[in-house]
Motif scaffolding. Structure first.
Motif, PDB file in Angstrom:
ATOM      1  N   LEU A  63       1.196  -1.429  -0.253  1.00 26.90           N
ATOM      2  CA  LEU A  63       0.067   0.366   0.049  1.00 26.90           C
ATOM      3  C   LEU A  63       0.354   0.864   0.256  1.00 26.90           C
ATOM      4  O   LEU A  63       0.359   2.125  -0.887  1.00 26.90           O
ATOM      5  CB  LEU A  63      -0.570   0.430   0.984  1.00 26.90           C
ATOM      6  CG  LEU A  63      -2.078  -0.861   1.357  1.00 26.90           C
ATOM      7  CD1 LEU A  63      -2.699  -0.959   2.301  1.00 26.90           C
ATOM      8  CD2 LEU A  63      -3.010  -1.075   0.106  1.00 26.90           C
ATOM      9  N   GLY A  64       1.779   1.282   0.530  1.00 28.24           N
ATOM     10  CA  GLY A  64       2.623   2.340   0.398  1.00 28.24           C
ATOM     11  C   GLY A  64       3.875   2.515  -0.142  1.00 28.24           C
ATOM     12  O   GLY A  64       3.529   3.901  -0.730  1.00 28.24           O
ATOM     13  N   GLY A  65       4.207   1.284  -1.244  1.00 29.33           N
ATOM     14  CA  GLY A  65       4.571   0.947  -2.244  1.00 29.33           C
ATOM     15  C   GLY A  65       4.208   1.690  -3.331  1.00 29.33           C
ATOM     16  O   GLY A  65       4.617   2.653  -4.187  1.00 29.33           O
ATOM     17  N   ILE A  66       2.398   1.608  -3.380  1.00 27.85           N
ATOM     18  CA  ILE A  66       1.666   2.681  -4.410  1.00 27.85           C
ATOM     19  C   ILE A  66       1.431   3.545  -4.445  1.00 27.85           C
ATOM     20  O   ILE A  66       1.279   4.116  -5.496  1.00 27.85           O
ATOM     21  CB  ILE A  66       0.844   1.239  -5.184  1.00 27.85           C
ATOM     22  CG1 ILE A  66      -0.298   0.783  -3.986  1.00 27.85           C
ATOM     23  CG2 ILE A  66       1.737  -0.204  -5.231  1.00 27.85           C
ATOM     24  CD1 ILE A  66      -1.891   0.862  -4.146  1.00 27.85           C
ATOM     25  N   GLY A  67       1.632   4.079  -3.199  1.00 31.21           N
ATOM     26  CA  GLY A  67       1.774   6.158  -3.324  1.00 31.21           C
ATOM     27  C   GLY A  67       0.944   5.976  -2.276  1.00 31.21           C
ATOM     28  O   GLY A  67       0.853   7.273  -1.743  1.00 31.21           O
ATOM     29  N   LEU A  68      -0.014   5.213  -1.322  1.00 28.65           N
ATOM     30  CA  LEU A  68      -0.758   5.227   0.373  1.00 28.65           C
ATOM     31  C   LEU A  68       0.297   6.448   0.963  1.00 28.65           C
ATOM     32  O   LEU A  68       1.107   5.921   1.037  1.00 28.65           O
ATOM     33  CB  LEU A  68      -1.408   5.020   0.633  1.00 28.65           C
ATOM     34  CG  LEU A  68      -2.738   4.089  -0.255  1.00 28.65           C
ATOM     35  CD1 LEU A  68      -3.206   2.672   0.121  1.00 28.65           C
ATOM     36  CD2 LEU A  68      -3.971   5.074  -0.233  1.00 28.65           C
ATOM     37  N   PRO A  69       0.053   7.263   1.448  1.00 30.44           N
ATOM     38  CA  PRO A  69       1.079   7.681   2.312  1.00 30.44           C
ATOM     39  C   PRO A  69       0.967   7.617   3.464  1.00 30.44           C
ATOM     40  O   PRO A  69       0.636   8.165   4.666  1.00 30.44           O
ATOM     41  CB  PRO A  69       0.979   9.748   2.356  1.00 30.44           C
ATOM     42  CG  PRO A  69      -0.228   9.627   1.435  1.00 30.44           C
ATOM     43  CD  PRO A  69      -1.018   8.237   1.343  1.00 30.44           C
ATOM     44  N   ILE A  70       1.224   6.168   3.479  1.00 24.66           N
ATOM     45  CA  ILE A  70       2.177   5.902   5.049  1.00 24.66           C
ATOM     46  C   ILE A  70       2.610   5.351   6.302  1.00 24.66           C
ATOM     47  O   ILE A  70       3.317   4.738   6.736  1.00 24.66           O
ATOM     48  CB  ILE A  70       0.391   4.057   4.687  1.00 24.66           C
ATOM     49  CG1 ILE A  70       1.394   3.165   3.702  1.00 24.66           C
ATOM     50  CG2 ILE A  70      -0.449   4.450   5.009  1.00 24.66           C
ATOM     51  CD1 ILE A  70       0.457   2.212   4.043  1.00 24.66           C
ATOM     52  N   THR A  72       6.803   6.665   6.998  1.00 21.68           N
ATOM     53  CA  THR A  72       7.069   7.806   8.265  1.00 21.68           C
ATOM     54  C   THR A  72       7.374   9.074   7.371  1.00 21.68           C
ATOM     55  O   THR A  72       7.071  10.472   6.806  1.00 21.68           O
ATOM     56  CB  THR A  72       8.201   8.244   8.781  1.00 21.68           C
ATOM     57  OG1 THR A  72       9.370   7.597   8.670  1.00 21.68           O
ATOM     58  CG2 THR A  72       7.282   6.963   9.686  1.00 21.68           C
ATOM     59  N   SER A  73       8.242   8.943   5.589  1.00 19.52           N
ATOM     60  CA  SER A  73       8.200   9.779   4.670  1.00 19.52           C
ATOM     61  C   SER A  73       7.300  10.010   3.568  1.00 19.52           C
ATOM     62  O   SER A  73       7.913  10.031   2.622  1.00 19.52           O
ATOM     63  CB  SER A  73       9.529   9.901   4.262  1.00 19.52           C
ATOM     64  OG  SER A  73      10.053   8.125   3.710  1.00 19.52           O
ATOM     65  N   GLY A  74       6.071   9.300   4.270  1.00 14.79           N
ATOM     66  CA  GLY A  74       4.995   9.299   2.625  1.00 14.79           C
ATOM     67  C   GLY A  74       4.397   8.378   2.061  1.00 14.79           C
ATOM     68  O   GLY A  74       4.293   6.977   3.127  1.00 14.79           O
ATOM     69  N   GLY A  75       4.920   8.202   0.557  1.00 16.28           N
ATOM     70  CA  GLY A  75       4.269   6.934   0.598  1.00 16.28           C
ATOM     71  C   GLY A  75       5.358   7.054  -1.229  1.00 16.28           C
ATOM     72  O   GLY A  75       6.051   7.921  -2.005  1.00 16.28           O
ATOM     73  N   GLY A  76       4.457   4.997  -1.429  1.00 15.04           N
ATOM     74  CA  GLY A  76       5.335   6.029  -3.358  1.00 15.04           C
ATOM     75  C   GLY A  76       7.364   5.430  -3.265  1.00 15.04           C
ATOM     76  O   GLY A  76       7.262   4.514  -2.225  1.00 15.04           O
ATOM     77  N   LEU A  77       7.717   4.770  -4.582  1.00 14.32           N
ATOM     78  CA  LEU A  77       8.747   3.744  -4.195  1.00 14.32           C
ATOM     79  C   LEU A  77       9.804   5.165  -3.834  1.00 14.32           C
ATOM     80  O   LEU A  77      10.865   4.351  -3.373  1.00 14.32           O
ATOM     81  CB  LEU A  77       8.606   3.794  -5.669  1.00 14.32           C
ATOM     82  CG  LEU A  77       7.776   2.287  -5.637  1.00 14.32           C
ATOM     83  CD1 LEU A  77       8.726   2.108  -7.445  1.00 14.32           C
ATOM     84  CD2 LEU A  77       8.381   1.212  -5.219  1.00 14.32           C
ATOM     85  N   ALA A  78       9.987   6.569  -3.924  1.00 14.12           N
ATOM     86  CA  ALA A  78      11.068   7.667  -3.808  1.00 14.12           C
ATOM     87  C   ALA A  78      11.214   6.594  -2.122  1.00 14.12           C
ATOM     88  O   ALA A  78      11.879   6.802  -1.686  1.00 14.12           O
ATOM     89  CB  ALA A  78      10.725   8.593  -3.800  1.00 14.12           C
ATOM     90  N   ALA A  79       9.883   6.673  -1.480  1.00 15.29           N
ATOM     91  CA  ALA A  79      10.163   7.466   0.298  1.00 15.29           C
ATOM     92  C   ALA A  79      10.129   5.438   0.218  1.00 15.29           C
ATOM     93  O   ALA A  79      10.452   5.646   1.804  1.00 15.29           O
ATOM     94  CB  ALA A  79       8.393   7.475   0.179  1.00 15.29           C
ATOM     95  N   MET A  80       9.670   4.900  -0.378  1.00 18.42           N
ATOM     96  CA  MET A  80      10.585   3.265  -0.266  1.00 18.42           C
ATOM     97  C   MET A  80      11.502   2.753   0.314  1.00 18.42           C
ATOM     98  O   MET A  80      12.106   1.959   0.815  1.00 18.42           O
ATOM     99  CB  MET A  80       9.273   2.184  -0.755  1.00 18.42           C
ATOM    100  CG  MET A  80       9.247   0.474  -0.473  1.00 18.42           C
ATOM    101  SD  MET A  80       8.382  -0.253  -1.272  1.00 18.42           S
ATOM    102  CE  MET A  80       6.989  -0.586   0.004  1.00 18.42           C
ATOM    103  N   LEU A  81      12.143   3.381  -1.170  1.00 24.06           N
ATOM    104  CA  LEU A  81      13.561   3.192  -1.113  1.00 24.06           C
ATOM    105  C   LEU A  81      14.480   4.359  -0.751  1.00 24.06           C
ATOM    106  O   LEU A  81      15.797   4.359  -1.212  1.00 24.06           O
ATOM    107  CB  LEU A  81      13.945   3.423  -3.128  1.00 24.06           C
ATOM    108  CG  LEU A  81      12.954   2.139  -3.200  1.00 24.06           C
ATOM    109  CD1 LEU A  81      12.947   1.902  -4.940  1.00 24.06           C
ATOM    110  CD2 LEU A  81      13.117   0.658  -2.997  1.00 24.06           C
ATOM    111  N   GLY A  82      14.077   5.286   0.130  1.00 27.49           N
ATOM    112  CA  GLY A  82      14.858   6.387   0.086  1.00 27.49           C
ATOM    113  C   GLY A  82      16.328   6.342   2.012  1.00 27.49           C
ATOM    114  O   GLY A  82      15.932   4.702   2.585  1.00 27.49           O
ATOM    115  N   PRO A  83      16.244   6.833   2.473  1.00 23.96           N
ATOM    116  CA  PRO A  83      17.355   6.463   4.083  1.00 23.96           C
ATOM    117  C   PRO A  83      16.411   5.609   4.552  1.00 23.96           C
ATOM    118  O   PRO A  83      16.946   4.929   5.176  1.00 23.96           O
ATOM    119  CB  PRO A  83      17.445   7.492   4.340  1.00 23.96           C
ATOM    120  CG  PRO A  83      17.632   9.141   2.815  1.00 23.96           C
ATOM    121  CD  PRO A  83      15.897   7.797   2.115  1.00 23.96           C
ATOM    122  N   THR A  84      14.994   5.554   5.013  1.00 23.61           N
ATOM    123  CA  THR A  84      14.511   4.699   5.725  1.00 23.61           C
ATOM    124  C   THR A  84      14.277   3.678   5.510  1.00 23.61           C
ATOM    125  O   THR A  84      13.369   2.936   5.807  1.00 23.61           O
ATOM    126  CB  THR A  84      13.401   5.722   7.036  1.00 23.61           C
ATOM    127  OG1 THR A  84      12.185   5.587   5.860  1.00 23.61           O
ATOM    128  CG2 THR A  84      14.220   6.889   6.949  1.00 23.61           C
TER     129      THR A  84
END
Length: 180
Positions: A63-70, A72-84
């Motif tokens: 759900l976070g990977g497809i863009g739901l902002p769930i 801590t850094s939001g949602g989507g692949l960029a948030a999923m692949l970021g520092p956290t």
């Protein structure tokens, strides 16, 4: 669909939702905020059978990977692949191994809960810290200072809370899952 299957789906969805809600209860530190996300990962591992615990993490990450902002850094692949992102991916082995440990220690659930919670927490860090170091080009000392030390007290408290609740809640969930 059988009642048992519906119960399983509802529990997986509930824990995915709790993990997501935990991301919104946070103390904003940089680069990694303090959240209750990991508490709910520990609880999923302690309360649910292995496949269900793992499924709750996969649903959350999907759900976070497809863009739901769930996250801590939001949602989507960029948030999923970021520092956290490493902490997110560390939840996969944390939930699975933590749940398997609880199954091994069933007769001594308090001891099992403590060991499960510690192992789960360690696996989140084993994936999260190297990922953070690579993403932010941090030395070993800097990554420990930024991604581990500020969280020790909170993680110990989460382990205590999770371990205290497991002997009370786990049997009730097990009873729900065994009902016809």
């Amino acid at each position: 669909m059988e009642r048992k299957e519906i119960t399983k789906i509802v529990l997986v969805a509930l824990f995915a939702a709790l993990i997501a809600a935990g991301a919104f209860i946070k103390i904003p530190l940089v680069p990694v905020p303090v959240t209750l996300t990991t508490l709910f990962v520990l609880l999923a591992a302690l309360y649910l059978p292995p496949f269900m615990a793992l499924s709750s993490i996969v649903v959350y990450l999907f759900l976070g990977g497809i863009g739901l902002p769930i996250f801590t850094s939001g949602g989507g692949l960029a948030a999923m692949l970021g520092p956290t992102g490493g902490y997110l991916f560390g939840m996969i082995p944390a939930a699975l191994l933590g749940s398997l440990i609880m199954r091994l220690f069933e007769s001594k659930s308090r001891i099992g809960a403590v060991i499960s919670s510690i192992v789960s927490t360690v696996f989140i860090y084993l994936v999260g810290l190297p990922w953070l170091a690579l993403q932010m080009d941090l030395s070993a000392g800097a990554v420990l200072a930024a991604g581990f030390v500020p969280f020790i007290v909170g993680d110990v408290l989460k382990i205590i809370v999770a371990s205290i609740t497991a002997p009370v809640i786990r049997p009730r969930i097990k009873e729900l899952l065994e009902r016809e």
